[in-house]
Design an enzyme around this catalytic site. Structure first.
Site, short mmCIF file in Angstrom:
data_model
loop_
_atom_site.label_atom_id
_atom_site.label_comp_id
_atom_site.label_asym_id
_atom_site.label_seq_id
_atom_site.Cartn_x
_atom_site.Cartn_y
_atom_site.Cartn_z
NE ARG A 97 -3.43 2.45 2.57
CZ ARG A 97 -3.26 3.32 3.58
NH1 ARG A 97 -2.54 3.00 4.64
NH2 ARG A 97 -3.85 4.50 3.54
CG HIS A 140 -1.06 8.93 2.94
ND1 HIS A 140 -1.18 7.59 3.24
CD2 HIS A 140 -0.67 9.52 4.11
CE1 HIS A 140 -0.88 7.38 4.51
NE2 HIS A 140 -0.56 8.54 5.07
CD GLU A 185 -4.80 7.92 9.92
OE1 GLU A 185 -4.35 9.00 10.32
OE2 GLU A 185 -4.45 6.83 10.40
CE1 TYR A 313 0.52 2.92 13.37
CE2 TYR A 313 -1.46 3.96 12.52
CZ TYR A 313 -0.19 3.47 12.32
OH TYR A 313 0.38 3.52 11.07
CD GLU A 369 -1.33 4.22 7.95
OE1 GLU A 369 -0.96 4.70 9.04
OE2 GLU A 369 -1.57 4.93 6.95
C1 FCB Z 1 -0.93 7.47 10.30
C2 FCB Z 1 -0.60 8.03 8.94
C3 FCB Z 1 0.71 7.53 8.38
C4 FCB Z 1 1.79 7.47 9.46
C5 FCB Z 1 1.28 6.70 10.64
C6 FCB Z 1 2.32 6.54 11.74
O1 FCB Z 1 -1.82 8.33 10.92
O2 FCB Z 1 -1.62 7.66 8.04
O3 FCB Z 1 1.08 8.36 7.32
O4 FCB Z 1 2.21 8.72 9.78
O5 FCB Z 1 0.15 7.33 11.19
#
Ligand code: FCB
Length: 464
Positions: A97, A140, A185, A313, A369
């Protein structure tokens, strides 16, 4: 998203924690991948006619990025794609990606620069030759500066331009690309870009932020429609930030800030995407903010997608706060922390996937992610022992496995990130890569976690 602002100097608190090995999957067809984004890895900001983006402008303005850094060169994937594709092949991932840079393809945001696609042709061909599925994200965060000068995401025109840009990308690449992400995002674009000003374009105009949200939603819908017109078999979705937070306390009262945060950061995107329009509660809580919906917009935004991407995350911890209009604020939690002080919250994967599956009936979810950052550096013997990352990943992969075993429709996972890169306003400090990058020599050194992921992928493949 508060977490972007919470990256602090790395500490030592995760050193020496060895991973025990996440239980492998045996799910056939599950897609294991890695992720990056154009401005964070490409460099070559003036080559092949690329125009400036808002991130070039922002990074070169004094005081915006830690240590005055910028991504003019970063890890230079623009020139080192061969090496990076070879690394991905060695890793054994099934997908990459990455994002397309709008200012490379359309330097002023409108006029096609065919040379801007040359790099992506090379990259995509090399990925396919290596058996790796290219999964580009169209946006992005690197808006062409010329469009910012015309009003940026506050202007409806930017959404319309995005539809044209998406169509140009499909025309050029859809013969070899089958899986697309529209926007990464949008929460960060709107709230960091236009409310706190921590990200490009660095505006602090809270009263305009829902206008920005609506135009991002519209842009997404237009890009979905453009794909349907261009390709019969292409699949498309958006990559949203993790919707869920945690409550700071256990009382009835503690649920209110959670709901307020969900409305502002999740439902404002997900509800219209799933055909429900905008949550009514927003108008009551933010009477001074308008959402400029025109006839037909909600139908465009609700154009059916093929999957939903979730970047996961951790879940922020929130408490009630009536001092501003939000009604919530992010507070410290007592969760264990990564070296850059993000919470280690492995259940976040399962919880977020369950929530979107149950709330919206999502049929197909990709974790677009997940990963962590630290102060990684090779030891004297040249080996990079990122044991804290291995321990982190094992825990998150276990949560992923629990979610898949429980029947949640998660079909793939992209680890952030393949290689150390430019972490937005934090510059080069936080290193998220499986591959260490020496930003002076551009040498690449696979970290211990690289080999750990390699083993995990190999063991997780189904028989045959
Ligand atoms: C996300 C972003 C990515 C990177 C990660 C750590 O929010 O999409 O670009 O910065 O965090």
């Amino acid at each position: 998203m508060q977490r972007c602002r919470r990256v602090t100097q790395p500490d030592e608190n995760m050193k020496g924690r060895e991973g025990k090995g996440g239980t492998p999957f045996s799910t056939d067809g599950f897609l294991w991948g890695v992720a990056t984004a154009a401005y964070q890895v490409e460099g070559a900001v003036r080559e092949d006619g690329r125009g400036p983006s808002i991130w070039d402008t922002f990074a070169h303005a004094p005081g915006k990025i830690a240590n005055g850094e910028n991504a003019d060169r970063t890890c230079d994937q623009f020139h080192r794609w061969r090496e990076d594709v070879a690394l991905m092949k060695e890793l054994g991932v099934g997908a990459y990606r990455f994002s397309l840079a709008w200012p490379r393809v359309m330097p002023d945001g409108k006029t096609l620069n065919p040379a801007g696609f040359d790099y992506y042709h090379r990259l995509i061909d090399a990925l396919l030759e290596s058996g790796i599925r290219p999964c580009p994200t169209l946006y992005h965060w690197d808006l062409p500066q010329a469009l910012q000068d015309g009003g940026g995401w506050e202007a409806r025109d930017t959404a319309l331009r995005f539809g044209d840009y998406a169509a140009a990308c499909y025309r050029a690449l859809a013969d070899r690309v089958s899986q697309w992400f529209t926007i990464n995002e949008p929460q960060c674009v709107a709230y960091f870009g236009y409310e706190t000003g921590d990200h490009a374009p660095g505006c602090r105009r809270p009263q305009d932020v829902f206008r920005v949200v609506h135009h991002l939603n519209l842009a997404h819908g237009l890009a979905v429609r453009a794909l349907r017109a261009a390709s019969a078999d292409g699949r498309v979705g958006i990559a949203l930030q993790q919707p869920l937070a945690r409550a700071a306390g256990r009382g009835e009262d503690d649920l209110q800030p959670l709901e307020a945060k969900l409305d502002k950061q999740a439902r404002i995107f997900l509800d219209p995407l799933y055909g429900r329009g905008y949550p009514d509660s927003l108008a009551a809580r933010y009477p001074d903010r308008t959402i400029p919906v025109r006839e037909g917009d909600l139908e465009v935004i609700a154009s059916p997608c093929d999957f939903l991407g979730l970047n996961v995350y951790f879940r922020e911890t929130v408490a009630r706060d009536e001092s501003g209009s939000d009604g919530f604020r992010t507070v410290q939690s007592d969760f264990p922390k990564t070296p850059v002080q993000w919470d280690i919250d492995p259940e976040a994967i399962e919880a977020n996937a369950r929530w979107v599956a149950e709330e919206y009936g999502s049929q197909s979810i990709y974790i677009t992610e997940n990963g962590c950052a630290g102060p990684d550096r090779p030891d004297a013997d040249g080996r990079c022992r990122d044991t804290y990352r291995i321990a982190f990943l094992d825990q998150y992969w276990n949560s992923l496995r629990t979610a898949v075993d429980a029947g949640l429709p998660i079909h793939g996972y992209f680890l952030w990130s393949l290689i150390d890169n430019f972490e937005w306003n934090h510059g080069f400090g936080p290193r998220f890569g499986l591959v260490y990058c020496d930003f002076d020599t551009l040498e690449r050194i696979p970290k211990d976690s690289f080999y750990h992921y390699q083993r995990h992928i190999a063991q997780s493949k189904g028989p045959g």
